[in-house]
Design a protein around this motif. Structure first.
Motif, PDB file in Angstrom:
ATOM      1  N   ASP A  20       4.375   8.058 -17.140  1.00 52.47           N
ATOM      2  CA  ASP A  20       5.759   7.589 -17.048  1.00 52.47           C
ATOM      3  C   ASP A  20       5.964   6.664 -15.857  1.00 52.47           C
ATOM      4  N   MET A  21       4.889   6.192 -15.261  1.00 53.67           N
ATOM      5  CA  MET A  21       4.909   5.271 -14.118  1.00 53.67           C
ATOM      6  C   MET A  21       5.452   5.922 -12.842  1.00 53.67           C
ATOM      7  N   GLN A  22       5.484   7.261 -12.797  1.00 49.98           N
ATOM      8  CA  GLN A  22       5.903   7.949 -11.589  1.00 49.98           C
ATOM      9  C   GLN A  22       4.715   8.083 -10.639  1.00 49.98           C
ATOM     10  N   ILE A  23       4.970   7.859  -9.345  1.00 50.41           N
ATOM     11  CA  ILE A  23       3.907   7.941  -8.349  1.00 50.41           C
ATOM     12  C   ILE A  23       3.577   9.408  -8.085  1.00 50.41           C
ATOM     13  N   VAL A  24       2.307   9.745  -8.296  1.00 50.49           N
ATOM     14  CA  VAL A  24       1.838  11.099  -8.035  1.00 50.49           C
ATOM     15  C   VAL A  24       1.212  11.196  -6.650  1.00 50.49           C
ATOM     16  N   LEU A  25       0.454  10.176  -6.275  1.00 47.46           N
ATOM     17  CA  LEU A  25      -0.257  10.209  -5.002  1.00 47.46           C
ATOM     18  C   LEU A  25      -0.435   8.788  -4.502  1.00 47.46           C
ATOM     19  N   VAL A  26      -0.324   8.587  -3.185  1.00 44.10           N
ATOM     20  CA  VAL A  26      -0.518   7.279  -2.585  1.00 44.10           C
ATOM     21  C   VAL A  26      -1.147   7.475  -1.212  1.00 44.10           C
ATOM     22  N   ASN A  27      -2.152   6.671  -0.868  1.00 41.42           N
ATOM     23  CA  ASN A  27      -2.833   6.838   0.416  1.00 41.42           C
ATOM     24  C   ASN A  27      -2.236   5.898   1.471  1.00 41.42           C
ATOM     25  N   PRO A  28      -2.573   6.089   2.743  1.00 40.69           N
ATOM     26  CA  PRO A  28      -1.968   5.279   3.819  1.00 40.69           C
ATOM     27  C   PRO A  28      -2.240   3.781   3.682  1.00 40.69           C
ATOM     28  N   THR A  29      -3.411   3.403   3.176  1.00 41.54           N
ATOM     29  CA  THR A  29      -3.698   1.972   3.047  1.00 41.54           C
ATOM     30  C   THR A  29      -2.744   1.301   2.078  1.00 41.54           C
ATOM     31  N   ALA A  30      -2.478   1.951   0.949  1.00 39.32           N
ATOM     32  CA  ALA A  30      -1.524   1.395  -0.015  1.00 39.32           C
ATOM     33  C   ALA A  30      -0.121   1.337   0.577  1.00 39.32           C
ATOM     34  N   ARG A  31       0.262   2.340   1.347  1.00 41.71           N
ATOM     35  CA  ARG A  31       1.575   2.300   1.999  1.00 41.71           C
ATOM     36  C   ARG A  31       1.679   1.097   2.935  1.00 41.71           C
ATOM     37  N   ARG A  32       0.606   0.834   3.673  1.00 44.88           N
ATOM     38  CA  ARG A  32       0.641  -0.299   4.602  1.00 44.88           C
ATOM     39  C   ARG A  32       0.703  -1.634   3.854  1.00 44.88           C
ATOM     40  N   LEU A  33      -0.087  -1.761   2.797  1.00 39.25           N
ATOM     41  CA  LEU A  33      -0.119  -3.022   2.066  1.00 39.25           C
ATOM     42  C   LEU A  33       1.208  -3.316   1.370  1.00 39.25           C
ATOM     43  N   PHE A  34       1.877  -2.303   0.857  1.00 38.17           N
ATOM     44  CA  PHE A  34       3.130  -2.497   0.131  1.00 38.17           C
ATOM     45  C   PHE A  34       4.367  -2.241   0.985  1.00 38.17           C
ATOM     46  N   GLY A  35       4.178  -1.918   2.278  1.00 40.88           N
ATOM     47  CA  GLY A  35       5.322  -1.707   3.153  1.00 40.88           C
ATOM     48  C   GLY A  35       6.094  -0.428   2.866  1.00 40.88           C
ATOM     49  N   TRP A  36       5.367   0.653   2.536  1.00 37.97           N
ATOM     50  CA  TRP A  36       6.023   1.924   2.219  1.00 37.97           C
ATOM     51  C   TRP A  36       5.931   2.927   3.365  1.00 37.97           C
ATOM     52  N   GLU A  37       5.549   2.471   4.559  1.00 40.05           N
ATOM     53  CA  GLU A  37       5.421   3.423   5.661  1.00 40.05           C
ATOM     54  C   GLU A  37       6.754   4.126   5.915  1.00 40.05           C
ATOM     55  N   GLY A  38       6.662   5.450   6.074  1.00 37.55           N
ATOM     56  CA  GLY A  38       7.857   6.225   6.376  1.00 37.55           C
ATOM     57  C   GLY A  38       8.756   6.491   5.190  1.00 37.55           C
ATOM     58  N   LYS A  39       8.334   6.146   3.973  1.00 35.94           N
ATOM     59  CA  LYS A  39       9.152   6.359   2.781  1.00 35.94           C
ATOM     60  C   LYS A  39       8.490   7.415   1.898  1.00 35.94           C
ATOM     61  N   ALA A  40       9.318   8.303   1.332  1.00 40.36           N
ATOM     62  CA  ALA A  40       8.827   9.306   0.390  1.00 40.36           C
ATOM     63  C   ALA A  40       8.866   8.712  -1.010  1.00 40.36           C
ATOM     64  N   VAL A  41       7.773   8.089  -1.406  1.00 39.05           N
ATOM     65  CA  VAL A  41       7.741   7.376  -2.685  1.00 39.05           C
ATOM     66  C   VAL A  41       7.202   8.237  -3.816  1.00 39.05           C
ATOM     67  N   GLU A  42       6.632   9.406  -3.509  1.00 36.58           N
ATOM     68  CA  GLU A  42       6.109  10.260  -4.572  1.00 36.58           C
ATOM     69  C   GLU A  42       7.253  10.691  -5.494  1.00 36.58           C
TER      70      GLU A  42
END
Length: 666
Positions: free
Chosen positions: A270-292
């Motif tokens: 369903d395109m819901q984020i289950v898991l994301v690592n720190p490198t992906a957070r840095r590349l997409f600018g998701w630091e500090g966000k609860a995107v799961e």
């Protein structure tokens, strides 16, 4: 049902209106025929009276005819010129005066010539439709005038068609009222429960297994709601039983993914984020966000979202099993290029899609290198194409038409081919020189007396300068100490700079090569020693040389400044930033075709090999001065610093080390 009702109602209404229109057309045709026959009958009776000018009997007969026929609206009589002399229900007075309004019937110009049949037309009036019949009055072949009568339509047919139209409209409106009422009923009894179920399903999908739907409904909807509540209860019990195991597995997976150097994102179908690592957070600018738990497509940058949305849904549906790869440029605070790999996550039987794994790699450096390589190849190919084409063209011409050409023409063709060959050779040599300079080749730096390469360069160009009417000036400070450098490389620098200066300097101009010692005082500013500089007409570098030699500010030795100045056309400020780039040619703006655009790029690389920097000052219409500083050669005496110590002492802020006389890595 609504669509079917609409189609049926439209078809029936169309058929009804078509039938009404057909009936009305038949009625008009009947009215036309009736009016024509009535006009012919009346004309046959009144023509003799008009011929005898017996208007009294004409009026009496017309009144009787008008009174006995209810379908006649009016009757008009006009003479051969079209002037109306009698009409019912109005008539012109017997007495004429100057205020009388003359009424005429305007007929076609050739109406009197075509009197075989009446002219019939229909028009609308405030009292309804009227059929106009114009009957020519002919007595023994002589045109006497025209009879115009107007007849009313058949009232029975009109009433019937109007009734049919009104009934059709009423039926159409009634059908749509029923459709609207049915839609409202459907929304109240079916749509609302379905929306409640949709909200419940979304809550279950987000992990809220305590969701329940409580609606007092029976039938299939009631069974569906009961089944949904039962499913939610089972999921809640299952969650309570397995939460610890799932948490442990998730922690293991997160630990493993977080150690991966590339970005990793795990999605469900369903395109819901289950898991994301720190490198992906840095590349997409998701630091500090609860995107799961959030939808990935709502969080991605616009370029990435546009590229991978469709492939993601294709993978989720099982239409794309082998995955996909994308290369996307991101424009945020810094320009980056990423490679995204989409991989299908299957179940144990490798039949059903359970999720999607997305790997993100930062390939900005790789993309920049590929772009530079492609640009270099493109530029070299473009520069090689022109001389090769010219050589081929002239050689083919000589081969095919050599016998037809004169000796002078053959010589001209050969000279042109030879010049193009020299141009091609210069281009290849420049490319090879630039490639060699940008490689890690080792160079031996030794003491170089600047007088020798300067005089050799001026001897090479002196004849060329004389032909152009340009004065070459050499201003070398007496007793100038040798510099630390490479003789052949410095000779190439002088050759390129002086050649460029001659190219862009007009007749009567000057080109000068100057070299003088720069002394540094304790404050770090440079003191100039040049006996001839005061009277020079050339542009001079700024007095404060701290910027131009910032990498030497902390050194305690002297330097030699070399300047190549001209009184040519100058360089625009917009070109000065790119003048040292490969294949950039200022002559493109002054419409000349000489040069390869690599000379100044080679000069920059050579000067950087000498741990210095080439700079310029220029003004359009005044001239240009290029200058750079070289370290004075110093013999290492006992007790002085070693080579490694000397390099450390001369370390620049950017980390560039001044090269010693011994071979060093460029």
């Amino acid at each position: 049902m609504a669509a079917a009702t609409l189609v049926v109602s439209l078809i029936m209404s169309g058929l009804t209106f078509w039938a009404v229109n057909t009936i009305q057309q038949d009625a008009r045709l009947n009215d036309t025929r009736f009016g024509r026959d009535l006009g012919l009958l009346l004309a046959a009776n009144v023509t003799p009276l008009i011929d005898e000018e017996n208007r009294t009997e004409l009026a009496r007969f017309s009144h009787r005819f008008y009174s006995s026929t209810s379908s006649i609206r009016y009757m008009l009589y006009a003479d051969a010129e079209g002037n109306i002399f009698f009409g019912i229900p109005f008539s012109e007075s017997e007495v004429q005066n100057s205020l009388t309004i003359r009424r005429k019937i305007h007929l076609p110009d050739n109406y009197a010539e075509n009197t075989d049949a009446p002219m019939v037309r229909q028009h609308m009036t405030p009292d309804g439709e009227v059929t106009d019949v114009f009957v020519p009055l002919i007595d023994e072949g002589t045109y006497k005038g025209v009879l115009a009568i107007g007849t009313n339509p058949n009232p029975t047919v009109v009433t019937s068609s109007h009734l049919t139209r009104d009934v059709t409209i009423a039926v159409f409106v009634s059908i749509w009222v029923m459709v609207i009422l049915g839609a409202v009923f459907n929304a109240l009894t079916i749509t609302k429960p379905i929306k409640e179920l949709l909200v419940g399903v979304k809550n279950i999908a987000s992990g809220n297994f305590k969701q329940r739907v409580d609606l007092p409904l029976g039938g299939e909807l009631g069974e569906l709601i009961a089944s949904f509540n039962e499913m939610a209860e089972k999921l809640e019990r299952y969650e309570e039983q397995n939460i610890e195991e799932l948490t442990a597995e998730k922690a293991k997976l997160e630990t493993l993914v977080s150690t991966i150097a590339d970005g990793a994102v795990l999605l469900d179908i369903d395109m819901q984020i289950v898991l994301v690592n720190p490198t992906a957070r840095r590349l997409f600018g998701w630091e500090g966000k609860a995107v799961e738990g959030d939808n990935l497509l709502h969080l991605l940058p616009a370029p990435v979202q546009a590229e991978i949305t469709r492939p993601l849904y294709q993978i989720a549906k099982g239409e794309l099993r082998e995955g996909a790869e994308f290369r996307i440029a991101l424009k945020d605070t810094i320009d980056r290029t990423v490679r995204i790999l989409l991989t299908t996550v299957l179940d144990l039987a490798r039949e059903n899609v359970k999720g999607i794994a997305m790997t993100v790699q930062d390939i900005t450096r790789e993309a920049e290198l590929n772009e530079a390589k492609s640009q270099f190849i493109s530029n070299v190919s473009h520069e090689l194409r022109t001389p090769l084409f010219n050589i081929k063209s002239f050689i083919e011409t000589l081969h095919e038409y050599g016998e037809d050409l004169s000796v002078a023409e053959q010589r001209e063709f050969l000279e042109t081919a030879n010049r193009e060959t020299d141009r091609l050779t210069r281009l290849v040599n420049d490319v090879l020189d630039l490639s060699r300079l940008e490689s890690c080749k080792l160079y031996n730096f030794e003491a170089v007396d600047l007088v020798q390469p300067v005089e050799q360069t001026l001897r090479t160009y002196r004849l060329n300068a004389r032909d152009q009417g340009i004065e070459l000036v050499q201003e070398i400070e007496p007793d100038l100490p040798p510099v630390l450098g490479h003789y052949d490389l410095l000779l190439q620098v002088f050759t390129n700079l002086v050649g460029n200066a001659l190219k862009f300097t007009g007749t009567g101009g000057k080109v000068a090569v100057r070299a003088y010692l720069l002394h540094r005082n304790h404050s770090g500013t440079a003191g100039l020693q040049n006996t001839n500089g005061a009277s020079c007409p050339f542009l001079r570098p700024p007095v404060d040389q701290s910027d131009s030699s910032s990498h030497m500010e902390n050194a305690d030795f002297s330097q030699v400044r070399i300047e190549v100045a001209d009184t040519g056309i100058g360089i625009d400020a917009e070109d000065q930033m790119a003048i040292f780039d490969r294949f950039f040619r200022v002559e493109n703006r002054v419409h000349t075709l000489e040069g390869t655009g690599l000379g100044l790029s080679i000069v920059r690389n050579i000067i950087e090999k000498h741990n210095s920097r080439i700079q310029l000052v220029s003004e359009v219409g005044v001239g240009t001065t290029f200058w750079f500083d070289l370290k004075v050669f110093q013999e290492q005496e006992p007790g002085e610093l070693s080579v490694s110590d000397h390099q450390s002492a001369l370390q620049s802020p950017e980390g560039t080390v001044l090269e010693p006389p011994s071979p060093v890595t460029a």
